[in-house]
Design a protein around this motif. Structure first.
Motif, PDB file in Angstrom:
ATOM      1  N   ALA A  45      -1.861  -5.649   7.690  1.00  0.00           N
ATOM      2  CA  ALA A  45      -0.669  -5.998   6.930  1.00  0.00           C
ATOM      3  C   ALA A  45       0.573  -5.775   7.761  1.00  0.00           C
ATOM      4  O   ALA A  45       1.683  -5.977   7.307  1.00  0.00           O
ATOM      5  CB  ALA A  45      -0.604  -5.162   5.652  1.00  0.00           C
ATOM      6  N   ALA A  46       0.397  -5.293   8.983  1.00  0.00           N
ATOM      7  CA  ALA A  46       1.542  -5.023   9.856  1.00  0.00           C
ATOM      8  C   ALA A  46       1.244  -5.577  11.241  1.00  0.00           C
ATOM      9  O   ALA A  46       0.102  -5.841  11.598  1.00  0.00           O
ATOM     10  CB  ALA A  46       1.789  -3.524   9.925  1.00  0.00           C
ATOM     11  N   ALA A  47       2.242  -5.750  12.022  1.00  0.00           N
ATOM     12  CA  ALA A  47       2.069  -6.288  13.371  1.00  0.00           C
ATOM     13  C   ALA A  47       1.320  -5.306  14.250  1.00  0.00           C
ATOM     14  O   ALA A  47       1.331  -4.099  14.035  1.00  0.00           O
ATOM     15  CB  ALA A  47       3.440  -6.576  13.979  1.00  0.00           C
ATOM     16  N   CYS A  48       0.676  -5.854  15.308  1.00  0.00           N
ATOM     17  CA  CYS A  48      -0.171  -5.021  16.157  1.00  0.00           C
ATOM     18  C   CYS A  48       0.621  -3.934  16.873  1.00  0.00           C
ATOM     19  O   CYS A  48       0.068  -2.913  17.265  1.00  0.00           O
ATOM     20  CB  CYS A  48      -0.916  -5.889  17.155  1.00  0.00           C
ATOM     21  N   CYS A  49       1.907  -4.168  17.044  1.00  0.00           N
ATOM     22  CA  CYS A  49       2.704  -3.193  17.779  1.00  0.00           C
ATOM     23  C   CYS A  49       3.268  -2.094  16.885  1.00  0.00           C
ATOM     24  O   CYS A  49       3.972  -1.210  17.354  1.00  0.00           O
ATOM     25  CB  CYS A  49       3.847  -3.894  18.508  1.00  0.00           C
ATOM     26  N   SER A  50       2.993  -2.138  15.555  1.00  0.00           N
ATOM     27  CA  SER A  50       3.537  -1.135  14.655  1.00  0.00           C
ATOM     28  C   SER A  50       2.920   0.227  14.948  1.00  0.00           C
ATOM     29  O   SER A  50       1.773   0.328  15.377  1.00  0.00           O
ATOM     30  CB  SER A  50       3.246  -1.522  13.204  1.00  0.00           C
ATOM     31  N   ALA A  51       3.702   1.252  14.683  1.00  0.00           N
ATOM     32  CA  ALA A  51       3.208   2.607  14.907  1.00  0.00           C
ATOM     33  C   ALA A  51       2.217   2.966  13.812  1.00  0.00           C
ATOM     34  O   ALA A  51       2.576   3.018  12.643  1.00  0.00           O
ATOM     35  CB  ALA A  51       4.380   3.581  14.917  1.00  0.00           C
ATOM     36  N   ALA A  52       0.981   3.207  14.180  1.00  0.00           N
ATOM     37  CA  ALA A  52      -0.055   3.529  13.204  1.00  0.00           C
ATOM     38  C   ALA A  52      -0.103   5.032  12.962  1.00  0.00           C
ATOM     39  O   ALA A  52       0.253   5.837  13.829  1.00  0.00           O
ATOM     40  CB  ALA A  52      -1.406   3.031  13.696  1.00  0.00           C
ATOM     41  N   ILE A  53      -0.540   5.378  11.768  1.00  0.00           N
ATOM     42  CA  ILE A  53      -0.786   6.777  11.416  1.00  0.00           C
ATOM     43  C   ILE A  53      -2.284   7.005  11.469  1.00  0.00           C
ATOM     44  O   ILE A  53      -3.055   6.273  10.839  1.00  0.00           O
ATOM     45  CB  ILE A  53      -0.240   7.095  10.021  1.00  0.00           C
ATOM     46  N   THR A  54      -2.705   8.002  12.221  1.00  0.00           N
ATOM     47  CA  THR A  54      -4.124   8.354  12.239  1.00  0.00           C
ATOM     48  C   THR A  54      -4.375   9.330  11.100  1.00  0.00           C
ATOM     49  O   THR A  54      -4.064  10.516  11.189  1.00  0.00           O
ATOM     50  CB  THR A  54      -4.522   8.978  13.583  1.00  0.00           C
ATOM     51  N   LEU A  55      -4.926   8.796  10.035  1.00  0.00           N
ATOM     52  CA  LEU A  55      -5.180   9.603   8.844  1.00  0.00           C
ATOM     53  C   LEU A  55      -6.393  10.511   9.038  1.00  0.00           C
ATOM     54  O   LEU A  55      -6.393  11.675   8.628  1.00  0.00           O
ATOM     55  CB  LEU A  55      -5.387   8.678   7.634  1.00  0.00           C
ATOM     56  N   VAL A  56      -7.421   9.963   9.674  1.00  0.00           N
ATOM     57  CA  VAL A  56      -8.637  10.717   9.984  1.00  0.00           C
ATOM     58  C   VAL A  56      -9.017  10.404  11.419  1.00  0.00           C
ATOM     59  O   VAL A  56      -8.986   9.241  11.837  1.00  0.00           O
ATOM     60  CB  VAL A  56      -9.795  10.337   9.038  1.00  0.00           C
ATOM     61  N   ILE A 114      -9.775   6.731  10.702  1.00  0.00           N
ATOM     62  CA  ILE A 114      -9.036   5.854   9.794  1.00  0.00           C
ATOM     63  C   ILE A 114      -7.588   5.815  10.244  1.00  0.00           C
ATOM     64  O   ILE A 114      -6.922   6.855  10.305  1.00  0.00           O
ATOM     65  CB  ILE A 114      -9.100   6.346   8.335  1.00  0.00           C
ATOM     66  N   GLU A 115      -7.119   4.619  10.556  1.00  0.00           N
ATOM     67  CA  GLU A 115      -5.725   4.445  10.931  1.00  0.00           C
ATOM     68  C   GLU A 115      -5.014   3.556   9.920  1.00  0.00           C
ATOM     69  O   GLU A 115      -5.559   2.538   9.487  1.00  0.00           O
ATOM     70  CB  GLU A 115      -5.605   3.854  12.333  1.00  0.00           C
ATOM     71  N   VAL A 116      -3.812   3.950   9.572  1.00  0.00           N
ATOM     72  CA  VAL A 116      -2.984   3.197   8.642  1.00  0.00           C
ATOM     73  C   VAL A 116      -1.780   2.667   9.414  1.00  0.00           C
ATOM     74  O   VAL A 116      -1.022   3.460   9.982  1.00  0.00           O
ATOM     75  CB  VAL A 116      -2.511   4.090   7.470  1.00  0.00           C
ATOM     76  N   PRO A 117      -1.599   1.355   9.479  1.00  0.00           N
ATOM     77  CA  PRO A 117      -0.445   0.828  10.209  1.00  0.00           C
ATOM     78  C   PRO A 117       0.853   1.083   9.447  1.00  0.00           C
ATOM     79  O   PRO A 117       0.835   1.497   8.288  1.00  0.00           O
ATOM     80  CB  PRO A 117      -0.735  -0.670  10.296  1.00  0.00           C
ATOM     81  N   GLU A 118       1.944   0.833  10.084  1.00  0.00           N
ATOM     82  CA  GLU A 118       3.232   0.972   9.436  1.00  0.00           C
ATOM     83  C   GLU A 118       3.282   0.035   8.214  1.00  0.00           C
ATOM     84  O   GLU A 118       2.966  -1.146   8.319  1.00  0.00           O
ATOM     85  CB  GLU A 118       4.347   0.601  10.412  1.00  0.00           C
ATOM     86  N   LEU A 119       3.659   0.577   7.078  1.00  0.00           N
ATOM     87  CA  LEU A 119       3.673  -0.176   5.826  1.00  0.00           C
ATOM     88  C   LEU A 119       5.007  -0.008   5.127  1.00  0.00           C
ATOM     89  O   LEU A 119       5.627   1.063   5.183  1.00  0.00           O
ATOM     90  CB  LEU A 119       2.563   0.312   4.892  1.00  0.00           C
ATOM     91  N   ASP A 120       5.426  -1.053   4.452  1.00  0.00           N
ATOM     92  CA  ASP A 120       6.569  -0.971   3.545  1.00  0.00           C
ATOM     93  C   ASP A 120       6.387  -2.054   2.487  1.00  0.00           C
ATOM     94  O   ASP A 120       6.861  -3.175   2.620  1.00  0.00           O
ATOM     95  CB  ASP A 120       7.888  -1.151   4.291  1.00  0.00           C
ATOM     96  N   LEU A 121       5.648  -1.705   1.439  1.00  0.00           N
ATOM     97  CA  LEU A 121       5.296  -2.661   0.393  1.00  0.00           C
ATOM     98  C   LEU A 121       5.950  -2.267  -0.929  1.00  0.00           C
ATOM     99  O   LEU A 121       6.080  -1.090  -1.248  1.00  0.00           O
ATOM    100  CB  LEU A 121       3.777  -2.685   0.165  1.00  0.00           C
ATOM    101  N   ARG A 122       6.321  -3.253  -1.669  1.00  0.00           N
ATOM    102  CA  ARG A 122       6.799  -3.059  -3.043  1.00  0.00           C
ATOM    103  C   ARG A 122       6.095  -4.096  -3.900  1.00  0.00           C
ATOM    104  O   ARG A 122       6.247  -5.299  -3.677  1.00  0.00           O
ATOM    105  CB  ARG A 122       8.309  -3.241  -3.124  1.00  0.00           C
ATOM    106  N   GLN A 123       5.306  -3.639  -4.866  1.00  0.00           N
ATOM    107  CA  GLN A 123       4.543  -4.575  -5.681  1.00  0.00           C
ATOM    108  C   GLN A 123       4.814  -4.340  -7.167  1.00  0.00           C
ATOM    109  O   GLN A 123       4.826  -3.195  -7.638  1.00  0.00           O
ATOM    110  CB  GLN A 123       3.041  -4.435  -5.421  1.00  0.00           C
TER     111      GLN A 123
END
Length: 583
Positions: free
Chosen positions: A20-31, A151-160
């Motif tokens: 959901a984010a570009a490949c260059c976004s800073a990812a968060i390593t959750l696990v 588990i990596e989570v990319p940079e996100l900014d969603l409003r649904q």
């Protein structure tokens, strides 16, 4: 949380999220390799649904990676590595424009924020994150949980915010399991949702309420409350004389009683009985003439007055009524009050084609009625039909129709949809779980790709058998696509899309699927789906014998209690045997 059985698949790719984010976004390593420094942070005053969302996250992340994320409250300092679930003293307040179901899901520094309404929004945000990590809940029995040590989570900014405020699939398979209904983001009355899932939009009573408002027992002393038909006041299951001021007073008193008895309800139904038998008195006719000469003008005039009376003491309550059969056409010179929901019911339309492309006169008329209602209110609800009520197990190839018309409804300003299918105990209606899964996505976001969702579901549920099952599905829809032919919610099993060539091809597809099915659950779902073809063959060529006996044994084995609306299986069997023996 539910004790349900899971079918879990091994994820074989290195991708850890649906991008959901570009490949260059800073990812968060959750696990990282089964270990995580992260905690899930909740407000000490978190709602039950927020607690549920946090527990869902912790449970599924543990099943995915083996990592255990502790759940802590905001009483202490905010951890540097945190998944913040819900607004708390460390976060900004939730966006006031999100409503009861909306949320924001975003990353900032090393933290993940899931902040929405304390009603259901935050919980739905947790569901969204899990889905973006690849988790799928295809049915109450079949869940896909990818296995990944990191588990990596990319940079996100969603409003649904969901497209529809009210979302209900009235299928036994959809509302019978609380956990599944919550994960599908349904919030309708039939779902067995409770405080832990943020409640639901409760509805009382369940439509056709005139007998409750003005009981038939009043006829003896007050025949004037009842419709004048051919010059005589008529009792029995009929409509009421809505121009009578005492009828209005009694109805207001009854709604107030309902509110006292069912204060948790959101919507109270003031709606016509399920028949015609309308009042022909001069006073009722005069009101109809005032509002375009249609019955809906009289009925809306009546409902608006009830809504006005209720609004004074209960501004948060809604009054619901039907635009159904003789009230489907919109009136002129009157509009619904802001606390009134019109539930428009396309009961007589063709279900083969998207409504705007269908040439059948009933469908053309409904599209005009929808547009007319949309001009006078922006709070329409829809009662949409998605099964054959005379033949619950008969294939009902409407997957080109209902996704397109969900988008039509959204463009028309509709605020809620009730999809009605086979709702009896045990369910069993054709494609009930597949249909409910696709509907859940469309009710949240009508732009979702329904065809891709069908394929995804079939791969997840049928496993190695998915291709012949998809071929059977496509063969039915290809046949139903003919623009010159139509089908309806009471079409017989001899309808054009169940021609001899289609039925014969079906046996080949199912034989192949049964050979390919690679798990007990896949075999179970293939066998259940084959019931629909077996039903058609028995209906087209009635005969008693081993084939009928085996079919009925399997129907009962699956817990199915009705093969047509309102008729128990035993009664269906007795009628079928009499019909077969006469032949």
């Amino acid at each position: 949380m539910s004790g349900m059985s899971y079918r879990t698949f091994i994820h074989v790719t290195v991708s850890t999220i649906l991008a959901a984010a570009a490949c260059c976004s800073a990812a968060i390593t959750l696990v990282n390799q089964g270990q995580s420094p992260y905690s899930i942070v909740l407000s000490a005053q978190a709602s039950a649904s927020e607690k549920r969302g946090a527990a869902e996250l912790a449970m599924h992340i543990r099943q995915m990676s083996g990592a255990q994320l502790p759940i802590v409250t905001d009483d202490g300092p905010l951890p540097e590595a945190a998944v913040i679930v819900g607004a708390n003293r460390h976060t900004e307040p939730a966006d006031a424009g999100l409503g009861p179901d909306g949320f924001r899901l975003y990353t900032r520094d090393r933290r993940i924020f899931i902040v929405g309404s304390r009603v259901r929004g935050t919980m739905y945000g947790c569901t969204e994150l899990l889905e973006r990590l690849g988790v799928r809940w295809y049915t109450p029995k079949v869940t896909f949980i990818p296995r990944k040590a990191t588990i990596e989570v990319p940079e996100l900014d969603l409003r649904q915010i969901p497209a529809f405020e009210y979302r209900e699939a009235f299928f036994t398979e959809a509302f019978g399991d609380k956990d599944w209904a919550a994960r599908m983001r349904f919030n309708g009355n039939s779902c067995r949702l409770d405080e832990s899932t943020g409640g639901k939009i409760t509805y009382h009573p369940f439509v056709h309420s005139f007998d409750d408002l003005i009981p038939p027992s009043l006829y003896k002393e007050h025949p004037e409350y009842f419709p004048l038909i051919k010059g005589k006041r008529a009792d029995g299951y009929r409509q009421r004389c809505l121009s009578n001021p005492d009828v209005l007073k009694l109805a207001i008193d009854k709604v107030r009683q309902w509110i006292r008895e069912r204060p948790a309800a959101t919507i109270y139904s003031v709606s016509q009985n399920d028949c015609y038998e309308t009042c022909e008195c001069d006073a009722c006719k005069q009101i109809m003439d005032r509002y375009g000469g249609v019955h809906s003008g009289l009925y809306l005039w009546f409902v608006n007055q009830i809504a006005e009376a209720i609004e004074k003491d209960h501004p948060d309550k809604l009054i619901d009524t039907l635009a159904y059969q003789f009230t489907e056409a919109a009136p002129t010179g009157i509009v619904p009050r802001k606390n009134v929901r019109i539930r428009l019911c396309p009961i007589s339309v063709c279900e083969a084609h998207p409504y705007e492309k269908c040439s059948h006169p009933n469908t053309v008329r409904f599209v005009k009625n929808l547009a007319a209602w949309a001009k006078i209110t922006d709070t329409l609800y829809i009662w949409h039909y998605n099964t054959n009520f005379a033949n619950y197990l008969m294939p009902f190839p409407d997957f080109e129709e209902f996704p397109a018309d969900t988008r039509l409804y959204q463009r028309s300003g509709v605020k809620g949809i009730f999809f009605q299918g086979a709702y009896a105990a045990g369910g069993g209606g054709s494609d009930a779980e597949l249909r409910s899964y696709v509907m859940s996505r469309l009710l949240w976001d009508p732009s979702a790709d329904s065809d891709a969702l069908v394929t995804e579901w079939m791969k997840g549920v049928y496993g190695a058998a998915w291709q012949p099952m998809r071929q059977w599905f496509d063969r039915l829809h290809e046949k139903a696509r003919n623009p010159e032919k139509h089908f309806f919610i009471y079409s017989p099993p001899t309808v054009h899309y169940l021609s001899p060539d289609v039925v014969a091809a079906g046996d080949g597809f199912f034989d192949q699927a049964q050979k390919l099915a690679d798990s007990d659950l896949a075999r179970e779902y293939v066998a259940k789906s084959r019931l629909w073809l077996r039903y058609v063959k028995l209906s087209q060529s009635p005969a008693v014998g081993p084939e009928l006996d085996a079919f009925l044994a399997d129907v009962r084995g699956f817990g199915i209690t009705q093969l047509r609306e309102g008729q128990p299986v035993d009664r269906w069997e007795a009628e079928y045997r009499r019909r077969a023996e006469r032949k």
